[in-house]
Design an enzyme around this catalytic site. Structure first.
Site, short mmCIF file in Angstrom:
data_model
loop_
_atom_site.label_atom_id
_atom_site.label_comp_id
_atom_site.label_asym_id
_atom_site.label_seq_id
_atom_site.Cartn_x
_atom_site.Cartn_y
_atom_site.Cartn_z
N ARG A 262 4.63 -4.62 -14.84
CA ARG A 262 3.17 -4.48 -14.90
C ARG A 262 2.81 -3.34 -15.82
NH1 ARG A 262 1.53 -5.26 -8.50
NH2 ARG A 262 2.15 -7.45 -8.36
N ARG A 277 4.33 4.07 -8.52
CA ARG A 277 3.64 3.14 -9.42
C ARG A 277 4.41 3.09 -10.75
NH1 ARG A 277 -1.68 1.27 -9.03
NH2 ARG A 277 -2.14 2.87 -7.48
N GLU A 349 0.13 1.32 0.65
CA GLU A 349 0.41 -0.12 0.59
C GLU A 349 1.87 -0.38 0.24
OE1 GLU A 349 -0.30 -3.89 -2.33
OE2 GLU A 349 -1.77 -2.25 -2.44
N SER A 352 1.19 -6.94 0.21
CA SER A 352 -0.06 -7.70 0.31
C SER A 352 0.31 -9.15 0.55
CB SER A 352 -0.87 -7.60 -0.98
OG SER A 352 -1.77 -6.53 -0.94
N ARG A 390 8.97 0.76 -3.14
CA ARG A 390 8.09 1.43 -2.18
C ARG A 390 8.75 1.51 -0.80
NH1 ARG A 390 1.68 0.82 -3.38
NH2 ARG A 390 1.80 1.33 -5.59
#
Length: 429
Positions: A262, A277, A349, A352, A390
């Site tokens: 990403r 990130r 987070e 999801s 994560r």
């Protein structure tokens, strides 16, 4: 993608649903373009009928020796042919514009999704576990003495720039163990089918799972046109693109461990330290293909699959339902799992899980055939089960000790050759 016929039937409801996402009405522009497109299609069909009728009459006029009528009809045929060509081209252009507009509009939230503007309006559903009490100030993952030797940001920056990391030694062993543990759990306990997919895909696949056209800047494209996947959602979901599946095959439940890429466009200044990130990371993804009437039950099931990973690892977490203003583009409803990170003293987070209804299936033309019925669009769902990097952060921070070592979750010990800790000097012991 949205069904223009449904928008025609109830434009007010469509605009009201968009308003819940904070967007202005879209139906006036869509319906005006649709009406013009349909009018041109009808005019082209009428012109085609006129051309066919005149073509038949040309021969009759010739046979009668009526030269004037013959020439008039021949001119009419040529005129109608040009008119049909023009109308067809204009209709095709407007159809492409309409499709592009529909592609850029997000999915509509389910009625049960809470209204809200941003993450502050998300609603907590439940919590699991109690955050550990430390008799020292807990550190962030990259500050833990035992972790530092295995988490090299300087070398990664030399190789690739910011938002990359080189993992080595005990840390990468734990990272690899986490991915293997997640896959084994999903396969053996949750009955998901392990799948291995490419990480390079064509435009069509990115359109199918709504990364294109609106979010091109969030992904990387190669010089020969392939896209690096931002998640295995792209490949797993598109595996049924263009198919008509027998209902008996559903649900299809898949999982895959892949590299993900990403660009993190728009995230400047966010989480610049550590590996929270990154531009390149790994995820164990879950995707379900099912009938629309079972999608909500599958959504709850997938959420439990992700929650089970955290529970087995002993990581405290909370599950929230995202409000309309924080929900992803393709989602009808989303559950986020947030793991407790003691180094940040907050939940972050880690997964999801979203149900997309038929939104992606329309883009992919993925359908199923009910027994004795006509083909209809499938429902698609996707979720992280989990983000490996994560999850590594959560394991390291929650297991850290005052001497700089890290105690590792019991479920990982078999994947680490019976080793149970990372020492303060960075050794797996």
């Amino acid at each position: 993608m949205h069904d223009i016929r449904q928008i025609r039937e109830n434009p007010a409801a469509f605009d009201a649903a968009l308003a819940r996402r904070g967007l202005p009405p879209a139906s006036p522009e869509l319906l005006a373009l649709d009406a013009d497109r349909r009018a041109k299609i009808l005019a082209a069909e009428t012109a085609t009928a006129d051309q066919n009728r005149a073509s038949k009459e040309v021969g009759a006029a010739k046979a009668r020796g009526d030269d004037a009528e013959f020439e008039r009809l021949r001119a009419l045929v040529a005129e109608k042919k040009a008119e049909i060509s023009r109308l067809t081209a204009e209709a095709a252009e407007e159809d492409a514009r309409l499709r592009d507009l529909l592609m850029r509009l997000p999915n509509l939230p389910l009625d049960e999704v809470p209204d809200g503007a941003d993450e502050d309006d998300n609603v907590e559903i439940r919590r699991w576990g109690t955050p550990r009490s430390f008799d020292f100030k807990p550190l962030e993952h990259f500050e833990i003495p035992g972790v530092k030797p295995g988490m090299d940001f300087e070398t990664a920056a030399k190789l690739s720039g910011a938002r990359f990391v080189v993992l080595k030694g005990a840390v990468i062993r734990v990272h690899r163990a986490l991915a293997q543990f997640m896959l084994d759990t999903h396969i053996e306990d949750h009955d998901l089918q392990e799948t291995w997919t490419p990480v390079l895909v064509k435009d069509e696949a990115m359109y199918g799972t709504n990364q294109l056209p609106k979010f091109a800047e969030d992904s990387y494209q190669t010089t020969n046109g392939w896209w690096l996947i931002p998640t295995a959602e792209v490949t797993l979901t598109n595996s049924v693109a263009g198919d008509i599946l027998d209902e008996a095959r559903l649900p299809i439940r898949m999982t895959a461990h892949t590299q993900c890429f990403r660009s993190e466009a728009g995230s400047a200044g966010k989480d610049t330290t550590g590996m929270l990130r990154q531009h390149q990371f790994e995820k164990v993804e879950m995707v379900t293909i099912c009938t629309p009437d079972t999608a909500l039950a599958e959504h709850d099931r997938m959420t439990r699959c992700a929650e089970a990973i955290l529970e087995k690892l002993g990581i405290p977490y909370r599950t929230i339902v995202l409000c309309t203003g924080d929900m992803g583009f393709g989602a009808q409803k989303t559950h986020d799992l947030e793991a407790w990170l003691p180094g940040q003293n907050r939940f972050r987070e880690i997964s999801s899980v979203s149900t997309c209804g038929t939104f992606q299936a329309r883009r992919m033309n993925a359908r199923f055939r009910p027994a004795g019925g006509k083909p209809d669009f499938v429902a698609t769902l996707n979720g992280s089960g989990l983000a490996v990097g994560r999850c590594l952060i959560a394991v390291l921070e929650n297991g850290q000790q005052a001497d700089g070592s890290v105690d590792l979750p019991t479920v990982l010990h078999p994947y680490l050759g019976g080793k149970t800790r990372i020492s303060a000097s960075g050794e797996l012991i």
